[in-house]
Design an enzyme around this catalytic site. Structure first.
Site, PDB file in Angstrom:
ATOM      1  N   ARG A  77       0.418  -4.762   2.069  1.00  0.00           N
ATOM      2  CA  ARG A  77       1.580  -4.645   3.247  1.00  0.00           C
ATOM      3  C   ARG A  77       1.160  -4.282   4.522  1.00  0.00           C
ATOM      4  O   ARG A  77       0.449  -3.433   4.818  1.00  0.00           O
ATOM      5  CB  ARG A  77       2.326  -3.240   2.715  1.00  0.00           C
ATOM      6  N   HIS A 121       8.006  -2.898  12.210  1.00  0.00           N
ATOM      7  CA  HIS A 121       7.310  -1.668  12.166  1.00  0.00           C
ATOM      8  C   HIS A 121       7.229  -1.283  13.515  1.00  0.00           C
ATOM      9  O   HIS A 121       5.932  -0.697  13.929  1.00  0.00           O
ATOM     10  CB  HIS A 121       6.215  -1.782  11.222  1.00  0.00           C
ATOM     11  N   GLU A 166      11.562   2.011   8.135  1.00  0.00           N
ATOM     12  CA  GLU A 166      11.953   3.372   8.493  1.00  0.00           C
ATOM     13  C   GLU A 166      12.868   3.272   9.651  1.00  0.00           C
ATOM     14  O   GLU A 166      12.283   3.815  10.734  1.00  0.00           O
ATOM     15  CB  GLU A 166      10.804   4.410   8.666  1.00  0.00           C
ATOM     16  N   ASN A 291       9.134   4.952   1.153  1.00  0.00           N
ATOM     17  CA  ASN A 291       8.041   5.690   1.648  1.00  0.00           C
ATOM     18  C   ASN A 291       8.231   7.203   1.316  1.00  0.00           C
ATOM     19  O   ASN A 291       9.112   7.689   1.958  1.00  0.00           O
ATOM     20  CB  ASN A 291       7.877   5.281   3.110  1.00  0.00           C
ATOM     21  N   TYR A 293       6.096  11.105   1.654  1.00  0.00           N
ATOM     22  CA  TYR A 293       5.010  11.850   1.982  1.00  0.00           C
ATOM     23  C   TYR A 293       5.185  13.439   1.639  1.00  0.00           C
ATOM     24  O   TYR A 293       4.641  13.982   1.227  1.00  0.00           O
ATOM     25  CB  TYR A 293       4.835  11.904   3.523  1.00  0.00           C
ATOM     26  N   GLU A 351       4.766   3.130   0.943  1.00  0.00           N
ATOM     27  CA  GLU A 351       3.804   3.999   1.323  1.00  0.00           C
ATOM     28  C   GLU A 351       4.003   5.370   0.885  1.00  0.00           C
ATOM     29  O   GLU A 351       5.004   5.903   0.496  1.00  0.00           O
ATOM     30  CB  GLU A 351       4.270   4.279   3.067  1.00  0.00           C
TER      31      GLU A 351
HETATM   32  C1  FCB Z   1       5.226   6.483   8.229  1.00  0.00           C
HETATM   33  C2  FCB Z   1       5.010   5.372   9.101  1.00  0.00           C
HETATM   34  C3  FCB Z   1       3.627   4.797   9.024  1.00  0.00           C
HETATM   35  C4  FCB Z   1       2.472   6.219   9.166  1.00  0.00           C
HETATM   36  C5  FCB Z   1       3.050   7.046   8.161  1.00  0.00           C
HETATM   37  C6  FCB Z   1       2.069   8.197   8.198  1.00  0.00           C
HETATM   38  O1  FCB Z   1       6.365   7.327   8.795  1.00  0.00           O
HETATM   39  O2  FCB Z   1       5.818   4.265   8.522  1.00  0.00           O
HETATM   40  O3  FCB Z   1       3.392   3.738  10.115  1.00  0.00           O
HETATM   41  O4  FCB Z   1       2.472   6.571  10.453  1.00  0.00           O
HETATM   42  O5  FCB Z   1       4.158   7.607   8.411  1.00  0.00           O
END
Ligand code: FCB
Length: 450
Positions: A77, A121, A166, A291, A293, A351
């Site tokens: 990607r 992006h 995002e 995505n 985290y 992600e």
């Molecule tokens: C996301 C972004 C990516 C990267 C990660 C850690 O929000 O899409 O570009 O910075 O965080």
């Protein structure tokens, strides 16, 4: 210990984005992007870092693709820099910019790696930012023209596309906190920015339907919000935070309405949107990119900005270098929520990954056990979600390379592969070995407490 198998034909990839890895921002006739300009303004980026060199991926992509091949990845990607294709944002396309991505894609295909291209992006041509950027209603049309040009040029070879990465970050970091370009703090512009991004997304999907083949979707960052207590006030606070970050984008695209909480959050600035726009935004997509985290635990706080929310730090829990709590259960929770609220749309984890301070190489090895543990626990949570019926078809690690982490510059390292900033030497970390095994065997031994 038991082995976890993933569904047949599951894609295992790694992700990057143009400005974060490419370097050579003005090469071959490219115009400056908003990020290029922002990084060159004093005080914007930690340590004055810029993407001028980054991972030099613009010139070293062949080496990087060979590395992906060695790891056994089935997909890559990446994103396309709008300002390479249209140096001025619109007008005449720059053939040398398109030729670069043509070579990248040819090389991927020659190695049997599926290209997954994101059209936007976060790097907007500076000329378009000067013309009002995403706050200008015309931005959706600029994006549509750009999408048409790229899909016409590359659509025969790429059959996996994303419109935007995002939109929430573009709005929140660009127009509410001001830590990303254009650096505004403007609750008046912010709802229009989100809205124009979603209009742009829908027109991008239409461009794809006209000239492309395969699949197109939207990539959102989802972060579950948990109320700190069971009180009515805290539960309402969690709903507001959830509406602001997650439902602000998914509700209009997948249900045709904005969450009511947004009117409460933006107050007098909340616009009255045309119903025609909302119809456009519902343009059907083929998949959703998620995505993930971390999570947030929140409480009601009258002093907590326009949301009237503040986050409760989870002392004692593990955190990454970003200060983000490691919370794999949140991935499972948010995927189950997507299925419950929006039905069975195919999903990809576009992600997921973690920044940790890696030790210096010892005997050529970089041991990053915490990153491996992060991947392992999140893959297990993902596996559980799939077992409960969520249709997830692939996973992309963030990131292939240590790269330019936006306002944090090079201070935060997410890579499976270390990049020495001076020599540009690539060194796969232990986590790259772990991930290669997962990708090659379509599964892993994942038993571990989380
Ligand atoms: C996301 C972004 C990516 C990267 C990660 C850690 O929000 O899409 O570009 O910075 O965080």
């Amino acid at each position: 210990m038991s082995r976890y198998e993933f569904p047949e034909n599951f894609l295992w990839g790694a992700a990057t984005s143009a400005y974060q890895v490419e370097g050579s921002p003005l090469a071959d006739g490219a115009g400056p992007s908003n990020w290029h300009r922002f990084c060159h303004q004093p005080g914007r980026i930690l340590n004055g870092d810029t993407g001028d060199l980054a991972c030099d991926h613009y010139r070293r992509f062949r080496e990087d693709i060979a590395l992906m091949k060695e790891l056994g990845l089935s997909a890559y990607r990446f994103s396309i820099a709008w300002s390479r294709v249209f140096p001025e944002g619109k007008g005449r396309p720059n053939p040398r910019g398109l030729a670069h991505y043509q070579s990248l894609v040819d090389t991927l295909l020659a190695h049997g790696i599926q290209p997954m291209a994101t059209l936007y992006h976060w790097d907007l041509p500076a000329a378009l930012e000067d013309a009002g950027g995403w706050a200008n209603r015309d931005s959706a049309g600029w994006f549509a023209d750009y999408a048409h040009a790229v899909i016409r040029a590359l659509g025969d070879e790429i059959d996996f596309w994303a419109t935007l990465n995002e939109p929430w970050v573009v709005m929140d970091a660009g127009y509410m906190s001001g830590v990303h370009p254009p650096g505004h703090v403007s609750p008046k512009e912010a709802p229009w920015v989100s809205h124009n991004l979603l209009r742009a997304h829908a027109l991008g999907v239409q461009a794809f339907r006209a000239d492309g083949q395969g699949r197109i979707g939207l990539v959102v960052n989802l972060e579950p919000k948990y109320a700190a207590t069971g009180s009515r006030e805290d539960r309402a606070a969690a709903e507001r935070a959830h509406a602001y970050m997650n439902r602000q984008y998914l509700d209009p695209v997948l249900r045709g309405t904005y969450p009511e909480e947004l009117a409460e959050i933006f107050g007098p600035h909340w616009p009255r949107f045309e119903s025609e726009d909302l119809r456009l935004i519902q343009e059907p997509i083929d998949y959703l990119g998620v995505n993930y985290y971390t999570r947030a635990v929140v409480k009601h706080d009258p002093l907590g900005g326009p949301l009237k929310v503040s986050a409760i730090p989870q002392r004692g829990a593990e955190h990454t270098e970003m200060g983000w709590e490691v919370y794999p259960q949140g991935l499972k929770d948010i995927l189950l929520w997507v299925k419950a609220r929006y039905g069975d749309i195919p999903l990809y984890i576009t992600e997921n990954g973690a920044a940790f301070a890696d030790p210096p190489p010892a005997d050529g090895r970089i041991d990053d056990p915490r990153r491996i543990a992060y991947y392992r626990s999140h893959l297990r949570a993902l596996h559980e979600a799939i077992a409960e019926g969520v249709d997830v078809r692939g996973y992309f690690a963030w990131s292939l390379l240590d790269n330019f982490e936006w306002a944090y510059g090079y201070a935060k390292r997410f890579g499976l592969v270390q990049v020495d900033p001076a020599s540009q030497q690539r060194r796969p970390k232990a986590s790259a070995g772990f991930y290669a095994e997962v990708a090659q065997s379509n599964g892993a031994v994942l038993d571990r407490e989380y």
